[in-house]
Design an enzyme around this catalytic site. Structure first.
Site, PDB file in Angstrom:
ATOM      1  CD  GLU A 212      -3.011  -1.139   0.425  1.00  9.50           C
ATOM      2  OE1 GLU A 212      -3.325  -0.033  -0.055  1.00  9.50           O
ATOM      3  OE2 GLU A 212      -3.637  -2.182   0.171  1.00  9.50           O
ATOM      4  CB  CYS A 246      -1.310   7.449   1.233  1.00  9.93           C
ATOM      5  SG  CYS A 246      -2.834   6.773   1.896  1.00  9.93           S
TER       6      CYS A 246
END
Ligand code: NAD
Length: 461
Positions: A212, A246
């Site tokens: 991720e 993110c």
């Protein structure tokens, strides 16, 4: 943490996994409920730790690090027996008198490595998925969020048998030592650069990875978009956690015809959210450490500041900042910003948007603001991203019905809800053959059986 101590921890996890205890659905459910209670009992401490590490407001901490975990746990508790149920599938006629079943089994012992920007949630959410799937786990939280990482260790220690779930604290050295161990799955959240290190190391032992990672998520505002709402939703997603998300909108592509109007609305929104001096706002976070502060402020040198630009190094404060006059060649357009700077570029036609986005690595998300949401499909068909929102930013991460993950350099694999269970689960295919009949066709000596075989497959095909 030393190699030997880490090795000892992993050995204990492996032994515990072999007892089969973690695979029992009743155990999984009981442990998930225990985790939920432990989080509930520690809410105040978690918010305090996040305030210490990131100056995160209670609202942001609760929304993005604590509250979001309860539906994940609840959903897994409710559904994991169904998810884990063996699945009967059809059997080809060639295997007649057989049954075909897919068993959903845990990988075994998982490693979960997490970053500092949402240090609690990004450690616990993968852990929930790991537990729901029946794995044991070693958790390696980030050294850059020490208060939250210490609290994670305390919660895990007080809640679980260390043979089932355990924590290894430390920096790069510890991470490297941990990666030297053999795991059955590595679930890594963090930067693309370290993601490469993780995958390279995992390759040596052929350990599967879920990565991720980050990236530059484009945000596109069309001429017909509802500009006032777009300004609010973009400013919210951009400046949440001072841009250290993110999924944050990384840069803005606004249609030239509405550029000035949009910028005016955006600046007004920043003032509405954080006042004239965001430094004094209790709702505005700080940059995690000096290194990142220096990195983000250096990016300010590109283009020209339209709004903001004030900093205070003693408290690692960077004002929400809009930057104009940016070109795709600037450094700010080459690395993930991960801070509260928002470069603005204009476009005349969507072809330019497509060309620019496709010239960069595939992003974790993209955000498209338009008065005609149906046109989004046409745009999405031309540019890739891990996930996306139409007329919103970041929010898709909050649904446990949507798989969350990247594509290309923003990651591989996905999680949340059922998809998290799947990420930590191996599908084992089993064919159960009856002993009633045993046709000799497949056995040697083959003689001229191949002609019979050809006829058979022609018949079946
Ligand atoms: P990072 O990659 O520096 O650190 C993450 C973890 O890796 C930490 O546990 C750290 O100790 C370890 N690590 C650091 N250097 C290492 C090395 N050389 N070898 C082995 N392990 C090492 O990431 P970060 O700075 O903590 O987080 C920011 C990045 O993470 C951003 O790029 C962001 O986009 C990304 N991110 C992605 C997601 C997502 O869900 N896709 C979520 C949050 C953050």
């Amino acid at each position: 943490m030393e190699h030997a101590a880490i090795h000892e921890k992993v050995s204990r996890l492996r032994k515990f996994y072999e007892t089969g205890a973690s695979r029992d659905p009743a155990f999984r459910i009981a442990m998930l409920k225990k985790l939920a209670s432990a989080i509930r009992a520690s809410e105040t401490g978690i918010m305090k730790a996040l305030q210490d590490d990131l100056h995160k407001s209670e609202f942001e901490s609760y929304a993005s690090e604590i509250g979001i975990l309860y539906p994940e746990i609840h959903h897994a508790v409710k559904k994991l027996r169904t998810w884990a149920r063996p699945e009967r599938v059809p059997t080809p006629i060639i295997h007649f008198l057989s049954r075909s079943i897919i068993y959903r089994e845990p990988y075994g012992t998982a490693l979960i490595m997490s970053p500092w920007n949402y240090p609690f949630q990004l450690t616990i959410a993968p852990l929930i998925a790991s537990m729901a799937a029946g794995n044991c786990a070693l958790v390696k939280p980030s050294e850059l969020s020490p208060a939250t990482s210490a609290l994670i260790e305390r919660i895990v220690r007080d809640t679980f048998d260390p043979s089932y779930i355990t924590v290894a604290q430390g920096g790069v050295e510890t991470a490297t030592a941990v990666l030297d161990e053999k795991f059955d799955l590595i679930f890594y959240t963090g930067s693309t650069a370290v993601g490469r290190v993780v995958m390279t190391t995992a390759a040596k032992q052929l350990t599967p990875v879920v990565l991720e990672l980050g990236g530059k998520s484009p945000t596109i505002v069309e001429a017909d978009a509802r500009l006032d709402t777009a300004a609010k939703r973009i400013a919210w997603g951009k400046f949440f956690n001072a841009g250290q998300t993110c999924l944050a909108p990384d840069y803005l592509l606004v249609h030239r015809s509405v550029r000035d109007e949009f910028i005016g609305l955006f600046i007004r929104t920043i003032r509405d959210f954080f006042g004239d001096d965001p430094r004094r706002s209790p709702d505005y976070a700080r940059i995690i450490n000096e290194r990142h502060f220096a990195r983000v402020t250096a990016l300010m040198r590109d283009g020209s500041i339209i709004h903001g630009g004030r900093t205070a190094s003693d408290e690692r404060y960077i004002e929400p900042t809009l930057i104009g006059g940016v070109s795709p060649t600037h450094r700010i357009m080459h690395e993930e910003i991960f801070g509260p700077l928002f470069p603005i570029l204009e476009y005349d036609s969507l072809d330019e948007v497509v060309a620019l986005v496709n010239s960069m690595p595939r992003p974790l998300a993209m955000y498209y603001f338009t008065g005609r949401p149906r046109t989004a499909r046409a745009l999405f068909a031309r540019v890739h991203s891990g996930g996306a929102c139409v007329n919103d930013t970041v929010s898709h991460v909050g649904s446990h019905h949507l798989p969350f993950g990247g594509i290309g350099e923003s990651g591989m694999g996905a999680y949340h809800g059922r998809y998290g269970f799947d990420a930590f689960t191996h599908r084992r295919s089993v064919l159960m053959r009856s002993n009633l009949i045993d046709l000799p066709l497949r056995y040697p000596p083959y003689g001229n059986k191949v002609s019979l075989l050809k006829k058979l497959f022609r018949l079946l095909g």
